[in-house]
Design an enzyme around this catalytic site. Structure first.
Site, short mmCIF file in Angstrom:
data_model
loop_
_atom_site.label_atom_id
_atom_site.label_comp_id
_atom_site.label_asym_id
_atom_site.label_seq_id
_atom_site.Cartn_x
_atom_site.Cartn_y
_atom_site.Cartn_z
N ARG A 200 1.28 -1.27 0.16
CA ARG A 200 -0.15 -0.28 0.15
C ARG A 200 1.38 1.43 0.15
NH1 ARG A 200 -3.59 -3.02 -1.64
NH2 ARG A 200 -5.20 -3.31 -0.98
N GLU B 192 -4.48 7.19 -7.84
CA GLU B 192 -4.07 6.42 -9.10
C GLU B 192 -5.16 6.73 -9.91
OE1 GLU B 192 -1.79 2.81 -6.45
OE2 GLU B 192 -3.96 2.89 -7.52
N HIS C 44 -0.46 -0.64 -10.36
CA HIS C 44 -1.31 -0.86 -9.28
C HIS C 44 -2.31 -2.45 -9.79
CE1 HIS C 44 -3.79 -0.63 -5.42
NE2 HIS C 44 -3.19 -1.98 -5.11
#
Length: 365
Positions: free
Chosen positions: A280, A311, A330
């Site tokens: 994270r 993001e 991600h």
């Protein structure tokens, strides 16, 4: 559909983002078989043929699930409401969203939310508990996939794979072979921050390359639990940072882990070492990592990051122009196998909830 004689009100589930590809049809069929009537958000379904097949069998909508206000309006659905909610992305189930989705004026009150993933840090767990909303996830479903990309990023950081590719495409053989001989996992000491399923799988993979493994785990990672691990249990984060050639982060986002690795911690790392973050963004401070990578006398010399503070369409990061860091959007857990497994496990969790609570039976009264 309204509740009339012979036509009970359905138990509705809002599917904010269905599973990928054909698995979406399997998932929606399974939800329907549980007595949960899906309304499917098509915003992230890009295949026209799949969109058409979903539209033929289920109610559909099209909205930005990452927008808190749009999500709230859809869950309220002009007073009709939903009993259940499913997603696989980091959708913002905030206190405000949950309070409005459980308001007394709605015909249906939200009681079950699920994410087909290991974590749910974008869900307000305290608000959900207070409002009586159950949260279900699919822990461990993507552990192998995340571990695979983690090791891939380690190899890229150590061997310079992406950089050498860019140099060759730019026509410079001499630049492409700079820094040789390269480092490797064979003979390296790899430190894992975290002791969950992803860390365990990563440990198994790097051991196969000939690496030694050190693990700094949670308080639950006792000597007894560590006994059958393919690695050595260490007492402190400082031990891992100072003692390893490669450090890989595998902890969830929480109050305890926020800013776990900042400037001070990065300075403990060995010269020439590598940091990997597929966990994270809140765990490793981006600004601190950017500064450390640019300072030859401070901390790691290379890094690879799969998670960012901002993001998606709004992506931005100070690491974006850092030549010593490899970026990944991600996607560590985004493999077909991992997403299929996560979807199956979440459906099993939904089935367990429906059977234990009688949700569908209550809705049909």
């Amino acid at each position: 559909m309204s509740a009339t004689h012979g036509h009970p009100a359905p138990c509705r589930v809002l599917v904010v983002d269905p599973a990928l590809g054909e698995q979406a049809l399997t998932e929606l069929t399974a939800l329907s078989a549980l007595g949960l009537v899906p309304t499917v958000n098509l915003r992230r379904v890009t295949d026209p043929a799949l969109r058409a097949r979903i539209e033929a069998d289920w109610d559909t909508v099209d909205f930005d699930g990452f927008s808190e206000e749009e999500l709230t309006r859809r869950l309220e659905d002009e007073g009709r409401g939903y009993q259940a909610f499913k997603c696989h992305a980091g959708i913002p189930l905030t206190r405000n969203v949950l309070e409005r989705a459980t308001a007394g004026g709605l015909r249906r009150r939200l009681v079950l939310v699920g994410r087909a993933a290991a974590g749910s840090d974008t869900f307000d767990h305290a608000a959900a508990q207070r409002l009586g909303v159950a949260i279900r996830m699919a822990p461990g479903a993507n552990a192998a996939a995340v571990a695979e990309l983690t090791v891939s990023l380690m190899l890229d950081a150590l061997r310079g794979i992406a950089r050498r590719d860019r140099d060759l495409r730019g026509g410079s053989w001499s630049a492409a072979v700079e820094g040789l001989p390269a480092s490797s996992l064979d003979g390296a000491r790899v430190g894992l921050v975290g002791s969950g399923a992803v860390a365990r799988r990563t440990a198994e993979l790097v051991r196969a390359f000939g690496a030694e493994v050190w693990v700094f785990g949670s308080p639950r990672f006792t000597r007894e639990r560590a006994a059958d691990w393919p690695g050595r249990r260490v007492q402190t984060l400082a031990d891992v940072l100072a003692g390893c050639d490669v450090v890989s982060v595998h902890v969830p986002a929480s109050v305890e882990t926020e800013g776990l690795i900042g400037a001070e911690e990065l300075r403990l790392m060995r010269p020439g070492s590598v940091l990997i973050n597929t966990a994270r963004a809140s765990v490793v401070r981006e600004e601190a990592l950017d500064r450390a990578l640019r300072d030859p006398a401070s901390g790691p010399s290379r890094a690879a990051v799969d998670v960012f503070e901002s993001e998606g369409a709004r992506f931005s990061s100070v690491l974006a122009d850092n030549p010593y860091c490899t970026l990944s959007p991600h996607v560590a857990g985004t493999t077909r196998v991992a997403m299929r497994t996560a979807s199956h496990r979440l459906i099993e969790e939904f089935a367990r909830f429906v059977n234990e609570t009688g949700l569908v039976a209550r809705a049909s009264r």
